[in-house]
Design an enzyme around this catalytic site. Structure first.
Site, PDB file in Angstrom:
ATOM      1  N   ASP A  13       0.822  -1.273   0.053  1.00 48.47           N
ATOM      2  CA  ASP A  13      -0.077  -0.140   0.008  1.00 48.47           C
ATOM      3  C   ASP A  13       0.937   1.172   0.082  1.00 48.47           C
ATOM      4  O   ASP A  13       0.389   2.318   0.629  1.00 48.47           O
ATOM      5  CB  ASP A  13      -0.855   0.163   1.349  1.00 48.47           C
ATOM      6  N   LYS A  16       2.581   2.365  -5.056  1.00 48.18           N
ATOM      7  CA  LYS A  16       3.301   1.896  -6.213  1.00 48.18           C
ATOM      8  C   LYS A  16       2.696   2.147  -7.700  1.00 48.18           C
ATOM      9  O   LYS A  16       3.315   2.458  -8.598  1.00 48.18           O
ATOM     10  CB  LYS A  16       3.668   0.371  -6.177  1.00 48.18           C
ATOM     11  N   GLY A  40      -3.486  -4.123  -4.740  1.00 44.95           N
ATOM     12  CA  GLY A  40      -4.633  -3.161  -5.325  1.00 44.95           C
ATOM     13  C   GLY A  40      -3.718  -1.834  -5.520  1.00 44.95           C
ATOM     14  O   GLY A  40      -3.336  -1.165  -4.653  1.00 44.95           O
ATOM     15  N   HIS A  41      -3.619  -1.570  -6.837  1.00 43.21           N
ATOM     16  CA  HIS A  41      -2.630  -0.386  -7.150  1.00 43.21           C
ATOM     17  C   HIS A  41      -3.532   0.792  -7.660  1.00 43.21           C
ATOM     18  O   HIS A  41      -4.369   0.640  -8.603  1.00 43.21           O
ATOM     19  CB  HIS A  41      -1.725  -0.754  -8.320  1.00 43.21           C
ATOM     20  N   GLN A 222       2.281  -5.772  -3.301  1.00 41.62           N
ATOM     21  CA  GLN A 222       2.554  -6.012  -1.801  1.00 41.62           C
ATOM     22  C   GLN A 222       3.685  -5.274  -1.482  1.00 41.62           C
ATOM     23  O   GLN A 222       4.190  -4.303  -2.267  1.00 41.62           O
ATOM     24  CB  GLN A 222       2.496  -7.284  -1.597  1.00 41.62           C
TER      25      GLN A 222
END
Length: 422
Positions: A13, A16, A40-41, A222
Site C-alpha cells: 500500500d 506503487k 490493489g494499485h 505488496q
C-alpha cells in the site's frame, strides 16, 4: 537495455501504482511479476480514481505493452471484471495486454480453502484477503496447479475436476464443505473470455525486447516486509516480493537488472495481522488514518497506522539493492506539529539495535524515536521540490542520511501533478 524494478519497501500500500503511472511514459513495457488480486494499485488522474488488481499500471498509456508474468496468480473472474471496467472508461486494454501461459490460475476452490483455513486458525489467523492466493501458490509449489496455458488444452475440464476433487478433501479436513456452484459458472465464463486474449510465452517476449533495446519496468505488488522468505513470517504473502522475485517471475537474468525504485510512505501502515513496532493505537494513529484515507483498496479494511520505521526500511533497501527512493503521501503529515522517526529498537534485554530479529513478533521491541519539527503547511499545491517547506526538506535530508539512498521523488497528493521530482 536493463529491466528497472519498482518495489514496495514496507507492508504494501505504499503507492506503487501512482509511481508506475508517473514513470511509465519512458518505458516500452510494464510487467507484473508476482502476487494476484490481493494487490490493489490505485492511480488518480483527471479527477478520476482507478484501482488495478492484476493488470499492470502501464495500461493507461497506449504505447506501452503490459505483461502479466509467470510469477503472478490470476483470478479469471476478477480479471474479466477489471478488463470490463477499463473498456467502459475507453481503454482498449486487450490490445496491449499479454499474459504468460505459465501464470498460475486461481480456481473457485482455492478461495474456499483460503476461507476454511482462516476460520480454522481462529484468533491466530494470518489476515488473508481470502482471494485464494496462498492455496494457489501452494498448488504451484506442490506441482498440482493449473496454469493459463492449460485452458488451451482439450482436457482442461478434466484437469479442473481433478483439482476440485482434491480441494474438496482439504476443505472437508478443515471442517468445511465445498460449495462453489455459482462461482464455477462465473469462472468458466471468464476462462472463455481469457482464451480470446494474447496468451504468450512471456519470458521470450521480454528477453527479445531486451535484445531489441526496449525499456522495461517490472512492477512489484505488496511490499518487501510481506516477502515469503524475508518478511514478518508467518504474517506474509505467498510470493517473493523482492527484486529477486522479478527474475523468477518474469524469466529475467540478474545481470539485466538496472535501476531499483524503492517506494515508501512518509509514515507506515499495515493491513491484517502481524507485528508492527511503530503502530499508533491512539488519536495520532487515527489522525493519520483519516488524513491518508487509509483503507485497503482491495479489501476496504482500515489500515493500521504508525510512524516511519527506519530499521525495516534499511532492511528492505539492503535486500533489494535499492538505487533511489520515492516517498509517498507526505502531505498526510502536513498538520502535525511534531513528527517522529523510529531509528532503532530497544529489545527486552535493553539492547539498542537497528536490525530485524529472526522472529519479529517473538521479540518485545520498543521503538527508539527521534522527534522532528513538523512543517504545518499544506503541501498539495506545491509545484516543485525546492519549494517545499524548510522543515519538510530537513525531514527528507534526515531520512536520506539515515538510509544512505537519495529520495528523488516526493508525492504530496493523489493526482499525477502532485508528484515532485528532485
Amino acid at each position: 537495455m536493463a529491466v528497472d524494478i519498482l518495489i514496495g519497501l514496507q507492508w504494501g500500500d505504499e503507492g506503487k501504482g501512482k509511481i508506475v503511472d508517473v514513470l511509465a511514459p519512458k518505458y516500452d513495457i510494464v510487467a507484473r511479476f508476482q502476487g494476484g488480486p490481493n494487490a490493489g494499485h490505485t492511480l488518480e488522474f483527471e479527477g478520476t480514481k482507478h484501482v488495478l488488481h492484476q493488470i499492470p499500471s502501464g495500461i493507461f498509456h497506449p504505447h506501452i505493452q503490459n505483461i502479466i508474468g509467470n510469477g503472478v496468480v490470476l483470478d479469471p473472474v476478477v480479471f474479466k471484471t477489471e478488463m470490463e471496467k477499463l473498456t467502459a472508461r475507453g481503454v482498449d486494454a486487450a490490445k496491449n495486454l499479454f499474459i504468460s501461459k505459465k501464470t498460475a490460475l486461481i480456481l473457485p476452490s482455492h478461495k474456499a480453502i483460503d476461507k476454511a483455513s482462516e476460520e480454522a486458525l481462529g484468533e491466530q489467523k494470518i489476515g488473508s484477503t481470502l482471494k485464494g492466493i496462498g492455496p494457489t501458490y501452494q498448488d504451484k509449489v506442490g506441482r498440482n496447479g493449473l496454469r493459463v496455458g492449460d485452458i488451451l488444452l482439450p482436457d482442461f475440464k478434466e484437469r479442473y475436476e481433478t483439482a476440485k476433487a482434491r480441494h474438496a478433501k482439504i476443505v472437508g479436513f478443515l471442517g468445511g464443505k465445498l460449495e462453489i456452484d455459482e462461482m464455477e459458472q462465473q469462472f468458466f465464463a471468464s476462462v472463455e473470455y481469457l482464451r480470446t486474449l494474447n496468451l504468450v510465452d512471456s519470458e521470450y517476449m521480454i528477453n527479445e525486447a531486451l535484445k531489441a533495446g526496449k525499456k522495461i519496468l517490472a512492477e512489484g505488488a505488496q511490499g518487501s516486509l510481506l516477502d515469503i522468505d524475508f518478511g514478518t513470517y508467518p504474517f506474509v504473502t505467498s510470493s517473493n516480493t523482492l527484486v529477486a522475485g522479478a527474475c523468477t517471475g518474469l524469466g529475467v537474468a540478474p545481470r539485466h537488472i538496472g535501476e531499483v525504485y524503492g517506494i515508501f510512505k512518509a509514515y507506515c501502515t499495515r493491513v491484517g495481522s502481524g507485528p508492527f513496532p511503530t503502530e499508533l493505537l491512539d488519536e495520532v494513529g487515527e489522525e493519520i488514518r483519516k488524513a491518508g484515507r487509509e483503507f485497503g483498496s482491495t479489501t476496504g479494511r482500515p489500515r493500521r497506522c504508525g510512524w516511519v520505521d527506519l530499521p525495516t526500511l534499511k532492511y528492505s533497501i539492503m535486500l533489494n539493492g535499492v538505487t533511489q527512493l520515492n516517498m509517498m503521501k507526505a502531505d498526510v503529515l502536513d498538520e502535525f506539529e511534531e513528527i517522529k522517526v523510529c531509528t532503532h529498537y530497544k529489545t527486552a534485554s535493553g539492547e539498542i539495535t537497528d536490525k530485524i530479529p529472526h522472529q519479529l513478533d517473538a521479540e518485545t521491541l520498543e521503538p527508539v524515536y527521534t522527534t522532528m519539527k513538523g512543517w504545518e503547511t499544506a503541501t498539495m499545491e506545491t509545484e516543485s521540490y525546492s519549494n517545499l517547506p524548510k522543515e519538510f526538506l530537513e525531514y527528507i535530508v534526515f531520512l536520506e542520511k539515515e538510509l544512505e539512498v537519495p529520495i528523488n521523488i516526493v508525492s504530496v497528493g493523489p493526482d499525477r501533478k502532485s508528484t515532485l521530482i528532485k
